[in-house]
Design a protein around this motif. Structure first.
Motif, PDB file in Angstrom:
ATOM      1  N   HIS A 218       0.786  -1.314   0.149  1.00  0.00           N
ATOM      2  CA  HIS A 218       0.047  -0.063  -0.014  1.00  0.00           C
ATOM      3  C   HIS A 218       0.662   1.378   0.045  1.00  0.00           C
ATOM      4  N   GLU A 219       1.898   1.383   0.563  1.00  0.00           N
ATOM      5  CA  GLU A 219       2.887   2.575   0.605  1.00  0.00           C
ATOM      6  C   GLU A 219       3.589   2.662  -0.715  1.00  0.00           C
ATOM      7  N   PRO A 220       3.764   3.891  -1.188  1.00  0.00           N
ATOM      8  CA  PRO A 220       4.637   3.942  -2.404  1.00  0.00           C
ATOM      9  C   PRO A 220       6.013   3.580  -2.522  1.00  0.00           C
ATOM     10  N   HIS A 221       6.046   2.657  -3.375  1.00  0.00           N
ATOM     11  CA  HIS A 221       7.643   2.302  -3.365  1.00  0.00           C
ATOM     12  C   HIS A 221       8.566   3.185  -3.706  1.00  0.00           C
ATOM     13  N   LEU A 222       8.029   4.210  -4.574  1.00  0.00           N
ATOM     14  CA  LEU A 222       8.919   5.372  -4.732  1.00  0.00           C
ATOM     15  C   LEU A 222       9.553   5.993  -3.537  1.00  0.00           C
ATOM     16  N   ALA A 223       8.682   6.204  -2.466  1.00  0.00           N
ATOM     17  CA  ALA A 223       9.191   6.696  -1.198  1.00  0.00           C
ATOM     18  C   ALA A 223       9.817   5.593  -0.211  1.00  0.00           C
ATOM     19  N   LEU A 224      10.142   4.324  -0.750  1.00  0.00           N
ATOM     20  CA  LEU A 224      10.524   3.292   0.097  1.00  0.00           C
ATOM     21  C   LEU A 224      12.034   2.862  -0.371  1.00  0.00           C
ATOM     22  N   CYS A 225      12.133   2.536  -1.798  1.00  0.00           N
ATOM     23  CA  CYS A 225      13.325   1.842  -2.381  1.00  0.00           C
ATOM     24  C   CYS A 225      14.401   2.894  -2.919  1.00  0.00           C
ATOM     25  N   GLY A 226      15.636   2.752  -2.150  1.00  0.00           N
ATOM     26  CA  GLY A 226      16.653   3.596  -2.601  1.00  0.00           C
ATOM     27  C   GLY A 226      17.619   2.846  -3.241  1.00  0.00           C
ATOM     28  N   GLY A 227      17.277   2.277  -4.286  1.00  0.00           N
ATOM     29  CA  GLY A 227      18.135   1.391  -5.364  1.00  0.00           C
ATOM     30  C   GLY A 227      18.923   0.466  -4.886  1.00  0.00           C
ATOM     31  N   GLU A 228      19.952  -0.255  -5.653  1.00  0.00           N
ATOM     32  CA  GLU A 228      20.595  -1.434  -5.272  1.00  0.00           C
ATOM     33  C   GLU A 228      21.037  -1.617  -3.992  1.00  0.00           C
ATOM     34  N   ASP A 229      21.674  -0.545  -3.500  1.00  0.00           N
ATOM     35  CA  ASP A 229      22.088  -0.705  -2.024  1.00  0.00           C
ATOM     36  C   ASP A 229      21.309   0.209  -0.950  1.00  0.00           C
ATOM     37  N   GLY A 230      20.208   0.842  -1.566  1.00  0.00           N
ATOM     38  CA  GLY A 230      19.393   1.755  -0.653  1.00  0.00           C
ATOM     39  C   GLY A 230      19.803   2.881  -0.635  1.00  0.00           C
ATOM     40  N   MET A 231      20.967   3.245  -1.022  1.00  0.00           N
ATOM     41  CA  MET A 231      21.630   4.664  -0.537  1.00  0.00           C
ATOM     42  C   MET A 231      21.883   5.654  -1.691  1.00  0.00           C
ATOM     43  N   ASP A 232      20.976   5.520  -2.812  1.00  0.00           N
ATOM     44  CA  ASP A 232      20.974   6.217  -4.028  1.00  0.00           C
ATOM     45  C   ASP A 232      20.782   7.653  -3.861  1.00  0.00           C
ATOM     46  N   CYS A 233      19.530   7.924  -2.728  1.00  0.00           N
ATOM     47  CA  CYS A 233      18.893   8.981  -2.667  1.00  0.00           C
ATOM     48  C   CYS A 233      19.987   9.798  -1.568  1.00  0.00           C
ATOM     49  N   MET A 252      20.966  16.570   8.006  1.00  0.00           N
ATOM     50  CA  MET A 252      20.716  15.268   8.679  1.00  0.00           C
ATOM     51  C   MET A 252      19.662  14.572   7.993  1.00  0.00           C
ATOM     52  N   PHE A 253      19.722  13.353   7.961  1.00  0.00           N
ATOM     53  CA  PHE A 253      18.851  12.345   7.362  1.00  0.00           C
ATOM     54  C   PHE A 253      18.528  11.156   7.787  1.00  0.00           C
ATOM     55  N   GLU A 254      17.427  10.669   7.712  1.00  0.00           N
ATOM     56  CA  GLU A 254      17.257   9.133   8.368  1.00  0.00           C
ATOM     57  C   GLU A 254      17.938   8.052   7.496  1.00  0.00           C
ATOM     58  N   HIS A 255      18.173   7.080   7.691  1.00  0.00           N
ATOM     59  CA  HIS A 255      18.812   5.808   6.979  1.00  0.00           C
ATOM     60  C   HIS A 255      18.181   4.595   7.497  1.00  0.00           C
ATOM     61  N   HIS A 256      18.675   3.442   6.492  1.00  0.00           N
ATOM     62  CA  HIS A 256      18.249   2.201   7.130  1.00  0.00           C
ATOM     63  C   HIS A 256      19.189   1.825   8.347  1.00  0.00           C
ATOM     64  N   TYR A 257      18.408   0.621   8.887  1.00  0.00           N
ATOM     65  CA  TYR A 257      19.210   0.188  10.293  1.00  0.00           C
ATOM     66  C   TYR A 257      20.777  -0.155  10.044  1.00  0.00           C
ATOM     67  N   ASP A 258      21.048  -0.656   9.079  1.00  0.00           N
ATOM     68  CA  ASP A 258      22.561  -0.819   8.741  1.00  0.00           C
ATOM     69  C   ASP A 258      23.181  -0.072   7.859  1.00  0.00           C
ATOM     70  N   GLN A 259      22.781   1.165   7.782  1.00  0.00           N
ATOM     71  CA  GLN A 259      23.623   2.147   6.723  1.00  0.00           C
ATOM     72  C   GLN A 259      24.430   3.066   7.411  1.00  0.00           C
ATOM     73  N   SER A 260      24.611   3.078   8.926  1.00  0.00           N
ATOM     74  CA  SER A 260      25.113   4.191   9.563  1.00  0.00           C
ATOM     75  C   SER A 260      26.512   4.446   9.141  1.00  0.00           C
ATOM     76  N   ASN A 261      27.410   3.368   9.246  1.00  0.00           N
ATOM     77  CA  ASN A 261      28.648   3.218   8.842  1.00  0.00           C
ATOM     78  C   ASN A 261      29.149   4.247   7.590  1.00  0.00           C
ATOM     79  N   ARG A 262      28.172   3.697   6.388  1.00  0.00           N
ATOM     80  CA  ARG A 262      28.414   4.201   5.032  1.00  0.00           C
ATOM     81  C   ARG A 262      27.890   5.658   4.892  1.00  0.00           C
TER      82      ARG A 262
END
Ligand code: GLN
Length: 293
Positions: A218-233, A252-262
């Motif tokens: 139900h939620e827009p994939h455009l707002a969820l998916c950040g490309g291959e590694d999730g970090m394109d945006c 400052m921005f939000e990211h996925h649970y395992d993207q902090s170091n990157r």
């Protein structure tokens, strides 16, 4: 009092029992009564104590039953069915053109305000990239009435929703809305922005199929998916930020649970200073921040 939508405590408690027998959780059903029915959480706790008293609802119990069944049978998020979502100290209108604002994203506002306070900016310019429903923009507009705001989204319908929310919840604030990709519509602002916030799409493409069905369907994939590694945006936001931020301005921005170091590495690599992370409500590194030299 509209008698059609006024029910005794006993009637509502019985209704609740019947609905729960169809499935779902008590927490969600109470959310429906509270937000969809407009009962309010302070009244919710009085139902048992005052079973003969009449409680006024915005919708009839019959209408609320319909929403509950839709939620159970069609697996539609209650927020979309009701068209509302409480977030921080206000009630946003929501629809499926934008993500349902999450509780953890509320923290981004606290981080932003604490940094601004420390650097004692009385007024300035903020930018919300990928505003969606406008949650971050509304919160900043309310908290920083002397600032000028810019909210960007590449989806026309999401932008219309953000505009409605800003009008209803931050009337008179100085916020412009821009249709386009990330920094592209903000050509007139290089070197002028004091604060950038973003909750970009960050779920890696391969992980998208594993997320909660309610979200995925139900939620827009455009707002969820950040490309291959999730970090394109995140990359686009960080790269552009250098040009648009003022000296000392914050990103400052939000990211996925395992993207902090990157995320932190990218900020350092781009020359940001005071680079840091912040945790979400579960203690997971969820936000990255840094300042432009
Ligand atoms: N946190 C969201 C989720 O769990 C994802 C938000 C986003 O990609 N920005 O679904």
């Amino acid at each position: 009092m509209n008698l059609e939508e006024s029910f005794s405590g006993k009637e509502i408690l019985n209704w609740r029992k019947v609905q729960l027998s169809k499935g779902g959780s008590r927490l969600e059903l109470d959310w429906l009564l509270d937000i969809g029915g407009g009962l309010g959480s302070s009244e919710l706790v009085k139902l048992k104590l005052f079973q003969n008293r009449k409680f006024q609802l915005d919708l009839s119990l019959k209408a609320l039953s319909k929403l509950w069944v839709s939620h159970l049978d069609d697996q539609i998020p209650l927020q979309y069915l009701v068209g509302k979502c409480p977030w921080r100290d206000f009630l946003l209108e929501v629809n499926n053109s934008a993500l349902i604002p999450r509780p953890e994203t509320e923290l981004l506002i606290d981080i932003a305000l604490s940094k601004i306070e420390l650097t004692s900016n009385e007024y300035g310019i903020w930018v919300d990239l990928g505003t969606g429903s406008g949650a971050l923009a509304v919160a900043l507009a309310r908290a920083l009435p002397r600032w000028i705001g810019h909210a960007v989204d590449c989806n026309q319908d999401a932008l219309a929703l953000a505009q409605k929310n800003l009008k209803n919840l931050a009337l008179g604030s100085n916020v412009s809305l821009h249709l386009g990709d990330w920094w592209k519509p903000l050509d007139s602002l290089p070197g002028k922005v004091n604060l950038v916030v973003a909750n970009p799409p960050y779920i890696p493409k391969k992980q998208l199929s594993e997320i909660d069905r309610l979200v995925l369907n139900h939620e827009p994939h455009l707002a969820l998916c950040g490309g291959e590694d999730g970090m394109d945006c995140c990359r686009q936001i960080i790269k552009g930020a250098k040009k648009f931020l003022s000296s000392g301005g914050w990103l400052m921005f939000e990211h996925h649970y395992d993207q902090s170091n990157r995320a932190l590495e990218m900020l350092i690599h781009e020359g940001f200073f005071e680079v840091d992370f912040a945790n979400d409500l579960e203690g997971i590194r969820r936000f990255a921040l840094g300042r432009n030299p």
